[in-house]
Design an enzyme around this catalytic site. Structure first.
Site, PDB file in Angstrom:
ATOM      1  N   HIS A 258      -5.141 -16.076  24.249  1.00  0.00           N
ATOM      2  CA  HIS A 258      -4.523 -14.824  24.707  1.00  0.00           C
ATOM      3  C   HIS A 258      -5.546 -13.760  25.074  1.00  0.00           C
ATOM      4  CE1 HIS A 258      -5.405 -13.660  20.577  1.00  0.00           C
ATOM      5  NE2 HIS A 258      -5.242 -12.404  20.956  1.00  0.00           N
TER       6      HIS A 258
HETATM    7  C1  UD1 Z   1      -3.189  -7.583  21.106  1.00  0.00           C
HETATM    8  C2  UD1 Z   1      -4.547  -7.089  20.620  1.00  0.00           C
HETATM    9  C3  UD1 Z   1      -5.435  -8.285  20.314  1.00  0.00           C
HETATM   10  C4  UD1 Z   1      -4.767  -9.218  19.350  1.00  0.00           C
HETATM   11  C5  UD1 Z   1      -3.396  -9.607  19.887  1.00  0.00           C
HETATM   12  C6  UD1 Z   1      -2.655 -10.474  18.913  1.00  0.00           C
HETATM   13  C7  UD1 Z   1      -5.351  -4.959  21.530  1.00  0.00           C
HETATM   14  C8  UD1 Z   1      -6.306  -4.337  22.472  1.00  0.00           C
HETATM   15  N1  UD1 Z   1      -5.224  -6.283  21.640  1.00  0.00           N
HETATM   16  O1  UD1 Z   1      -3.414  -8.280  22.321  1.00  0.00           O
HETATM   17  O2  UD1 Z   1      -6.634  -7.828  19.715  1.00  0.00           O
HETATM   18  O3  UD1 Z   1      -5.570 -10.353  19.155  1.00  0.00           O
HETATM   19  O4  UD1 Z   1      -2.622  -8.421  20.128  1.00  0.00           O
HETATM   20  O5  UD1 Z   1      -1.490 -10.996  19.455  1.00  0.00           O
HETATM   21  O6  UD1 Z   1      -4.769  -4.262  20.728  1.00  0.00           O
HETATM   22  N2  UD1 Z   1       3.774  -8.514  25.490  1.00  0.00           N
HETATM   23  C9  UD1 Z   1       5.083  -8.908  25.462  1.00  0.00           C
HETATM   24  N3  UD1 Z   1       5.761  -8.769  24.281  1.00  0.00           N
HETATM   25  C10 UD1 Z   1       5.200  -8.269  23.156  1.00  0.00           C
HETATM   26  C11 UD1 Z   1       3.853  -7.874  23.210  1.00  0.00           C
HETATM   27  C12 UD1 Z   1       3.144  -7.998  24.381  1.00  0.00           C
HETATM   28  O7  UD1 Z   1       5.629  -9.369  26.435  1.00  0.00           O
HETATM   29  O8  UD1 Z   1       5.870  -8.188  22.104  1.00  0.00           O
HETATM   30  C13 UD1 Z   1       3.006  -8.687  26.746  1.00  0.00           C
HETATM   31  C14 UD1 Z   1       3.057  -7.454  27.641  1.00  0.00           C
HETATM   32  O9  UD1 Z   1       3.062  -7.841  28.959  1.00  0.00           O
HETATM   33  C15 UD1 Z   1       1.725  -6.795  27.350  1.00  0.00           C
HETATM   34  C16 UD1 Z   1       0.814  -7.982  27.072  1.00  0.00           C
HETATM   35  O10 UD1 Z   1       1.648  -8.945  26.436  1.00  0.00           O
HETATM   36  O11 UD1 Z   1       1.266  -6.018  28.402  1.00  0.00           O
HETATM   37  C17 UD1 Z   1      -0.351  -7.651  26.206  1.00  0.00           C
HETATM   38  O12 UD1 Z   1       0.077  -6.999  25.004  1.00  0.00           O
HETATM   39  P1  UD1 Z   1      -0.933  -6.012  24.226  1.00  0.00           P
HETATM   40  O13 UD1 Z   1      -0.322  -5.558  22.954  1.00  0.00           O
HETATM   41  O14 UD1 Z   1      -1.436  -4.965  25.156  1.00  0.00           O
HETATM   42  O15 UD1 Z   1      -2.173  -6.928  23.928  1.00  0.00           O
HETATM   43  P2  UD1 Z   1      -2.242  -8.427  23.376  1.00  0.00           P
HETATM   44  O16 UD1 Z   1      -2.758  -9.295  24.447  1.00  0.00           O
HETATM   45  O17 UD1 Z   1      -0.970  -8.803  22.693  1.00  0.00           O
END
Ligand code: UD1
Length: 361
Positions: free
Chosen positions: A205
């Protein structure tokens, strides 16, 4: 005494669970859980609160997804009034996600003491968003709960005063220890038709692996090659699912079996009986080390060096070919490792520091 935990992303919930249990066992301590809403899909958030018996968070700030600045700013703005109302004695933040650094900053600006669970980890890689969250949070926090000796050494090197550091161990391993017998009873591999000790589980991820189409396609090629020899199960983080679909790779997954994110127990059960795990997650590097399951980490560096020097972790600095070669070279062997204070009692140490002023050097 009132303690507020600020959490937002999947790994935070796993680290929170044992701390919440240890705080609940103390008389005179009120523990309030504030969920920022960084992760919001039921499979990324709610299921962990249910499975760990955490109840619902006391507050959910509902920030959702966005750029780093937008997400961090939304947390700051929405957390401040909650902290003003609660006036906690301590704010606890966990790990290295955007909710961690935002929680620490909002609290210290109000003069509220902050403790960081999983302090001192450093990858040295400034292209990684988490590295900035780690460094900033550690220098904001009053109290630093380090999971390993190398983390303590990093904090000392950065000039952090000795009395702010407590070497308590790893709360993610507390959750593993508490969950292992249930995970073994579950026998999740059977449910997926996977042979005990004969399959690979992969999670990816990190932006460095999934946000670049060419890199992701190359890793998928490597996984397809492995899947010709042994079954490959790929629970897809929502970010990765979006990238896989956008790059048109979903149709080209071959024998690689892609599934939705799994519950904690299901994942632990699958990791426990895997032949090998391939990942870019931090937590899985630690969990595989504790279990003795070979782990191939698709990154050029790690903030968890003890999993390489003492444990079962190997960094794969190249792409899909290197991954396939490492997974299929027949050299992989299970080898449980013992790491100091990764013993299932880290959260108790944290609570002893907070409530009794104990010291763990
Ligand atoms: C985040 C953390 C990362 C951690 C990971 C664990 C930061 C910078 N990154 O990354 O360190 O290892 O979580 O999972 O804080 N999305 C969904 N549903 C959700 C959550 C996210 O669809 O419930 C999608 C959205 O499109 C979003 C993308 O995933 O834009 C990324 O989510 P985000 O929380 O920004 O970062 P992660 O890649 O999950």
């Amino acid at each position: 005494m009132r303690v507020a935990s600020v959490v937002g992303a999947r790994p935070n919930f796993i680290k929170l669970a044992p701390v919440a249990r240890a705080l609940a066992s103390r008389r005179g301590v009120e523990h309030v859980v504030v969920h920022t809403g960084q992760h919001y899909d039921a499979g990324m958030s709610e299921i962990f609160f249910t499975d760990f018996g955490l109840g619902l968070p006391d507050y959910n700030l509902g920030v959702g997804s966005g750029s780093h600045a937008k997400q961090t700013a939304a947390i700051l703005e929405r957390l401040e009034p909650v902290c003003v109302t609660l006036q906690p004695d301590w704010v606890l933040v966990y790990g290295d996600v955007n909710s961690t650094v935002a929680g620490a900053l909002a609290a210290v600006k109000l003069g509220i003491r902050v403790a960081h669970v999983e302090a001192g980890l450093r990858s040295g890689d400034r292209t990684m968003p988490e590295e900035h969250n780690r460094v900033a949070t550690d220098h904001l926090a009053d109290l630093l709960f380090a999971p390993s000796r190398d983390a303590v050494a990093n904090l000392r090197r950065e000039g952090i005063a000795e009395e702010r550091i407590a070497f308590v161990g790893n709360t993610m391993i507390d959750t593993l220890v508490a969950s292992l017998s249930a995970a073994r009873e579950l026998r999740a591999a059977r449910r997926y038709g996977l042979p005990d000790g004969g399959y690979l589980v992969v999670t990816l991820h990190r932006p460095s692996n999934v946000d670049d189409d060419a890199r992701l396609a190359d890793l998928m090629r490597g996984l397809r090659a492995i899947a010709e020899q042994i079954p490959v199960l790929f629970p897809l983080h929502p970010r990765s699912r979006q990238r896989v679909e956008a790059a048109g790779l979903g149709r080209q997954s071959g024998r690689v079996r892609c599934v939705n994110p799994l519950s904690y127990i299901e994942m632990l059960s699958l990791v426990d009986t895997a032949m090998v795990v391939a990942t870019d997650s931090g937590g899985l590097q630690e969990e595989t080390t504790f279990l003795g399951v070979p782990c191939l980490t698709l990154r050029p560096n790690t903030e968890r060096p003890v999993t390489v020097s003492v444990g079962t972790n190997r960094l794969i600095k190249g792409g899909g070919d290197d991954l396939a070669a490492a997974a299929l070279d027949g050299q992989l062997a299970r080898r449980p490792s013992i790491i100091e204070r990764w013993d299932g009692h880290s959260a108790e140490r944290i609570v002893a520091v907070l409530c009794d002023g104990e010291r763990f050097d």
